[in-house]
Design an enzyme around this catalytic site. Structure first.
Site, PDB file in Angstrom:
ATOM      1  N   GLU A 122       0.797  -1.223   0.000  1.00 34.98           N
ATOM      2  CA  GLU A 122       0.000   0.000   0.000  1.00 34.98           C
ATOM      3  C   GLU A 122       0.829   1.272   0.000  1.00 34.98           C
ATOM      4  O   GLU A 122       1.980   1.281   0.421  1.00 34.98           O
ATOM      5  CB  GLU A 122      -0.833   0.061   1.285  1.00 34.98           C
ATOM      6  CG  GLU A 122      -1.738  -1.090   1.474  1.00 34.98           C
ATOM      7  CD  GLU A 122      -2.334  -1.081   2.873  1.00 34.98           C
ATOM      8  OE1 GLU A 122      -3.228  -1.868   3.104  1.00 34.98           O
ATOM      9  OE2 GLU A 122      -1.881  -0.276   3.717  1.00 34.98           O
ATOM     10  N   CYS A 135       3.027   8.348   2.359  1.00 34.91           N
ATOM     11  CA  CYS A 135       3.367   7.283   3.297  1.00 34.91           C
ATOM     12  C   CYS A 135       3.760   6.050   2.478  1.00 34.91           C
ATOM     13  O   CYS A 135       2.941   5.484   1.760  1.00 34.91           O
ATOM     14  CB  CYS A 135       2.157   7.027   4.175  1.00 34.91           C
ATOM     15  SG  CYS A 135       2.418   5.762   5.400  1.00 34.91           S
ATOM     16  N   CYS A 142       4.981  -7.720   7.424  1.00 30.40           N
ATOM     17  CA  CYS A 142       5.983  -7.312   8.413  1.00 30.40           C
ATOM     18  C   CYS A 142       6.314  -8.526   9.264  1.00 30.40           C
ATOM     19  O   CYS A 142       5.428  -9.311   9.577  1.00 30.40           O
ATOM     20  CB  CYS A 142       5.405  -6.187   9.300  1.00 30.40           C
ATOM     21  SG  CYS A 142       6.604  -5.470  10.446  1.00 30.40           S
ATOM     22  N   CYS A 149      -1.568  -3.353  15.254  1.00 23.54           N
ATOM     23  CA  CYS A 149      -1.284  -3.003  13.854  1.00 23.54           C
ATOM     24  C   CYS A 149      -1.791  -4.099  12.927  1.00 23.54           C
ATOM     25  O   CYS A 149      -1.478  -5.278  13.107  1.00 23.54           O
ATOM     26  CB  CYS A 149       0.219  -2.805  13.674  1.00 23.54           C
ATOM     27  SG  CYS A 149       0.702  -2.612  11.952  1.00 23.54           S
ATOM     28  N   GLY A 221       5.478  -2.551   6.822  1.00 25.72           N
ATOM     29  CA  GLY A 221       6.824  -3.076   6.994  1.00 25.72           C
ATOM     30  C   GLY A 221       7.692  -2.306   7.962  1.00 25.72           C
ATOM     31  O   GLY A 221       7.378  -1.189   8.362  1.00 25.72           O
ATOM     32  N   GLU A 222       8.807  -2.921   8.344  1.00 26.71           N
ATOM     33  CA  GLU A 222       9.783  -2.308   9.238  1.00 26.71           C
ATOM     34  C   GLU A 222      10.988  -1.900   8.385  1.00 26.71           C
ATOM     35  O   GLU A 222      11.781  -2.759   7.961  1.00 26.71           O
ATOM     36  CB  GLU A 222      10.172  -3.311  10.337  1.00 26.71           C
ATOM     37  CG  GLU A 222      11.371  -2.912  11.176  1.00 26.71           C
ATOM     38  CD  GLU A 222      11.315  -1.487  11.698  1.00 26.71           C
ATOM     39  OE1 GLU A 222      10.400  -1.140  12.443  1.00 26.71           O
ATOM     40  OE2 GLU A 222      12.223  -0.697  11.353  1.00 26.71           O
ATOM     41  N   SER A 275       8.420   4.261  17.108  1.00 22.20           N
ATOM     42  CA  SER A 275       7.105   3.810  17.582  1.00 22.20           C
ATOM     43  C   SER A 275       7.248   3.312  19.010  1.00 22.20           C
ATOM     44  O   SER A 275       7.480   2.140  19.240  1.00 22.20           O
ATOM     45  CB  SER A 275       6.600   2.690  16.670  1.00 22.20           C
ATOM     46  OG  SER A 275       6.347   3.213  15.387  1.00 22.20           O
ATOM     47  N   LEU A 276       7.118   4.237  19.950  1.00 23.14           N
ATOM     48  CA  LEU A 276       7.350   3.879  21.360  1.00 23.14           C
ATOM     49  C   LEU A 276       6.118   3.177  21.947  1.00 23.14           C
ATOM     50  O   LEU A 276       6.204   2.048  22.394  1.00 23.14           O
ATOM     51  CB  LEU A 276       7.711   5.137  22.153  1.00 23.14           C
ATOM     52  CG  LEU A 276       8.241   4.895  23.551  1.00 23.14           C
ATOM     53  CD1 LEU A 276       9.540   4.130  23.537  1.00 23.14           C
ATOM     54  CD2 LEU A 276       8.414   6.210  24.297  1.00 23.14           C
ATOM     55  N   ASN A 354      -6.567   3.455  15.385  1.00 26.82           N
ATOM     56  CA  ASN A 354      -7.495   3.254  14.279  1.00 26.82           C
ATOM     57  C   ASN A 354      -7.938   1.788  14.300  1.00 26.82           C
ATOM     58  O   ASN A 354      -7.160   0.905  13.980  1.00 26.82           O
ATOM     59  CB  ASN A 354      -6.767   3.587  12.969  1.00 26.82           C
ATOM     60  CG  ASN A 354      -7.751   3.909  11.875  1.00 26.82           C
ATOM     61  OD1 ASN A 354      -8.918   3.514  11.935  1.00 26.82           O
ATOM     62  ND2 ASN A 354      -7.295   4.625  10.873  1.00 26.82           N
ATOM     63  N   CYS A 397      -2.532   2.036   8.290  1.00 30.95           N
ATOM     64  CA  CYS A 397      -1.609   0.947   8.046  1.00 30.95           C
ATOM     65  C   CYS A 397      -2.252  -0.433   7.849  1.00 30.95           C
ATOM     66  O   CYS A 397      -2.919  -0.949   8.738  1.00 30.95           O
ATOM     67  CB  CYS A 397      -0.703   0.919   9.281  1.00 30.95           C
ATOM     68  SG  CYS A 397       0.726  -0.092   9.166  1.00 30.95           S
TER      69      CYS A 397
HETATM   70  N1  SAH Z   1       7.194  -0.528  11.133  1.00 28.19           N
HETATM   71  C1  SAH Z   1       7.413   0.855  11.357  1.00 28.19           C
HETATM   72  C2  SAH Z   1       6.742   1.761  10.346  1.00 28.19           C
HETATM   73  C3  SAH Z   1       5.375   1.365   9.891  1.00 28.19           C
HETATM   74  S1  SAH Z   1       4.070   1.487  11.092  1.00 28.19           S
HETATM   75  C4  SAH Z   1       7.012   1.221  12.758  1.00 28.19           C
HETATM   76  O1  SAH Z   1       6.380   0.409  13.438  1.00 28.19           O
HETATM   77  O2  SAH Z   1       7.336   2.307  13.173  1.00 28.19           O
HETATM   78  C5  SAH Z   1       3.787   3.255  11.114  1.00 28.19           C
HETATM   79  C6  SAH Z   1       3.074   3.754  12.362  1.00 28.19           C
HETATM   80  O3  SAH Z   1       1.676   3.436  12.328  1.00 28.19           O
HETATM   81  C7  SAH Z   1       3.634   3.161  13.627  1.00 28.19           C
HETATM   82  O4  SAH Z   1       3.863   4.141  14.614  1.00 28.19           O
HETATM   83  C8  SAH Z   1       2.520   2.248  14.032  1.00 28.19           C
HETATM   84  O5  SAH Z   1       2.608   1.973  15.363  1.00 28.19           O
HETATM   85  C9  SAH Z   1       1.291   2.995  13.613  1.00 28.19           C
HETATM   86  N2  SAH Z   1       0.077   2.173  13.548  1.00 28.19           N
HETATM   87  C10 SAH Z   1      -0.037   0.918  13.105  1.00 28.19           C
HETATM   88  N3  SAH Z   1      -1.308   0.474  13.219  1.00 28.19           N
HETATM   89  C11 SAH Z   1      -2.037   1.466  13.740  1.00 28.19           C
HETATM   90  C12 SAH Z   1      -3.422   1.618  14.102  1.00 28.19           C
HETATM   91  N4  SAH Z   1      -4.300   0.631  13.914  1.00 28.19           N
HETATM   92  N5  SAH Z   1      -3.816   2.798  14.616  1.00 28.19           N
HETATM   93  C13 SAH Z   1      -2.930   3.798  14.780  1.00 28.19           C
HETATM   94  N6  SAH Z   1      -1.620   3.718  14.464  1.00 28.19           N
HETATM   95  C14 SAH Z   1      -1.166   2.567  13.962  1.00 28.19           C
HETATM   96 FE1  SF4 Z   2       5.378  -3.960  11.681  1.00 27.57          FE
HETATM   97 FE2  SF4 Z   2       5.341  -1.312  12.293  1.00 27.57          FE
HETATM   98 FE3  SF4 Z   2       3.050  -2.728  12.182  1.00 27.57          FE
HETATM   99 FE4  SF4 Z   2       4.769  -3.142  14.170  1.00 27.57          FE
HETATM  100  S1  SF4 Z   2       3.638  -1.223  13.753  1.00 27.57           S
HETATM  101  S2  SF4 Z   2       3.730  -4.746  12.990  1.00 27.57           S
HETATM  102  S3  SF4 Z   2       6.732  -2.882  13.143  1.00 27.57           S
HETATM  103  S4  SF4 Z   2       4.430  -2.300  10.482  1.00 27.57           S
END
Ligand code: SAH
Ligand code: SF4
Length: 424
Positions: A122, A135, A142, A149, A221-222, A275-276, A354, A397
């Site tokens: 995506e 984005c 991942c 997520c 993805g990471e 992503s803390l 979300n 995401c």
């Molecule tokens: N893998 C990387 C980058 C992709 S995720 C990472 O984890 O940082 C990008 C951001 O979207 C991350 O901060 C993730 O935690 C957030 N994210 C994923 N799913 C989400 C959801 N359902 N609602 C809100 N934020 C979400």
């Molecule tokens: Fe992968 Fe980022 Fe989603 Fe975690 S938040 S599962 S690292 S894409």
């Protein structure tokens, strides 16, 4: 150069085959997208041009590919007409295939894209008053499995190649009509008599009038588990002779792949987002399982050492607001304490969760989010609450792709258990 290499990251869940450099096509032609100028010159030389010609042609072709967005060799008007069929026979200019394009009522656009070997991923474009953010995805699926997520519920299919990563930016420029037209000096392009059709005049390319101004590596993805390809793609994006986007306008988001963070700062030099999402070991172990491998202290120490971070270029800490999980006053105070303890030039992005079908969490109440934000803000740290965008098209995401391949709760749990076991 080899087609496949393993990322040198220890741990059995991490290394995945990286199709690199050139992915073979059935017709034997080579896709030039994703390759640097030097590599293009090498390929031209291997195909029979003498070294000087190869270098010159590579320079021209590179310019047309990345700076002008040409999608065919016929458009390359400064290359001899007789040369163009020679190029067409041997090379192609690829773009990811668009499977589905959606447009939200708030202007957010989302694309479901497909690789040449049929894997879907995506890309999302989020326009704001003063910027437009793309984005970008780094992997199909991942290996990690953050609990909130949707991408985490998918199996990792493979890393995206540099061409597939930079190809997303190029496709967005195609869709937004943002390639320079006519003369090359954008700033005074206005009024140029070679602006062409109405369509072109409307999308005239000036440095400060662009729609696409920022890139975030926050799609599927990471990115730090696909480091080489992400770096090679972003180099093309940042190259002044290429897509020419400043590194200050690019942010890479990681869930906390500590061993790769220093190289990210040194070799790519983009802004960092982390992503803390939690401030205690128990909670972060649960919702961001990579925490069991690289804990909060180690992660924050790596942030403090991140090359290029300063008060002018702060590290963004992403914090998804999950009801009764990570959203208490104590959590907010602990977040402030940690940021101060590690003397981090930080800003905090509070992201309302979300929800997706079968998700094990709910979003925190608006009052709770506001209270959390105020505590952090009163300690002198910026903590805006991100407005959800593109909800009508499920722009968060992993959601478009998963809508197409719904999984049962039992299967999600099984995948989660599998990935947890892999993390050790
Ligand atoms: N893998 C990387 C980058 C992709 S995720 C990472 O984890 O940082 C990008 C951001 O979207 C991350 O901060 C993730 O935690 C957030 N994210 C994923 N799913 C989400 C959801 N359902 N609602 C809100 N934020 C979400
Ligand atoms: Fe992968 Fe980022 Fe989603 Fe975690 S938040 S599962 S690292 S894409």
């Amino acid at each position: 150069m080899s087609n496949t290499a393993l990322m040198p990251i220890p741990g059995h869940s991490d290394p995945v085959p990286v199709p690199r450099d050139i992915t073979p096509r059935e017709d034997g032609r080579i896709d030039l997208i994703g390759l640097p100028k030097k590599r293009i010159a090498e390929l031209f030389a291997e195909a029979g041009l003498d070294a000087k010609q190869a270098k010159l042609r590579a320079k021209q072709v590179y310019h047309w590919l990345y700076h002008r967005g040409a999608t065919g060799f016929d458009a390359m008007t400064d290359i001899a007409k007789t040369m163009r069929p020679w190029l067409t026979e041997r090379f192609v200019i690829g773009r990811p295939e668009v499977v589905e394009a959606q447009h939200s009522t708030d202007g957010t656009r989302k694309w479901l894209l497909r690789t040449a070997d049929n894997h879907d991923f995506e890309m999302v474009f989020i326009p704001d008053a003063d910027r437009g953010t793309l984005c970008v995805s780094s992997q199909v699926g991942c290996t990690l499995n953050c609990r909130f997520c949707h991408t985490g519920t998918m199996r990792l299919v493979r890393n995206l190649t540099p061409g597939e990563i930079v190809g997303q930016v190029m496709l967005a420029r195609d869709a937004l009509g943002e390639w320079p037209k006519g003369r090359m000096d954008f700033a005074d392009n206005a009024g140029s008599d070679d602006a062409g059709s109405d369509d072109e005049a409307e999308t005239e390319y000036t440095a400060d009038g662009r729609l696409l101004t920022n890139i975030v590596m926050m799609g599927m993805g990471e990115p730090l588990y696909n480091f080489d390809n992400v770096r090679d793609a972003l180099k093309l994006v940042m190259d002044g002779d290429g897509l020419a986007l400043s590194k200050r306008r690019i942010t890479l988001s990681t869930s906390g792949v500590v061993p790769m963070m220093e190289r990210c700062g040194e070799e790519i030099g983009v802004n960092l987002a982390v992503s803390l999402h939690a401030v205690t070991k128990d909670v972060r172990d649960d919702i961001v399982p990579i925490n069991r491998k690289f804990g909060i202290e180690e992660l924050l120490a790596a942030c403090a050492a991140y090359p290029g971070a300063s008060n002018a270029r702060r590290i963004t800490f992403e914090y998804v607001m999950l009801k009764d999980k990570n959203d208490s006053d104590e959590d907010a105070h602990e977040l402030v304490r940690l940021i101060k303890h590690y003397k981090l030039p930080a800003k905090v992005n509070l992201i309302p969760f979300n929800p997706w079908p079968g998700a094990p969490y709910e979003c925190s109440d608006p009052d709770r989010i506001r209270r959390f934000s105020n505590i952090v803000f009163e300690a002198g740290i910026s903590a805006p609450v991100r407005t959800p965008r593109g909800r009508d098209i499920d722009a968060a995401c992993g959601q478009l792709k998963t809508a197409a391949e719904k999984k049962s709760r039992a299967e999600l749990d099984r995948l989660y258990a599998e990935k947890q076991a892999a993390l050790g």
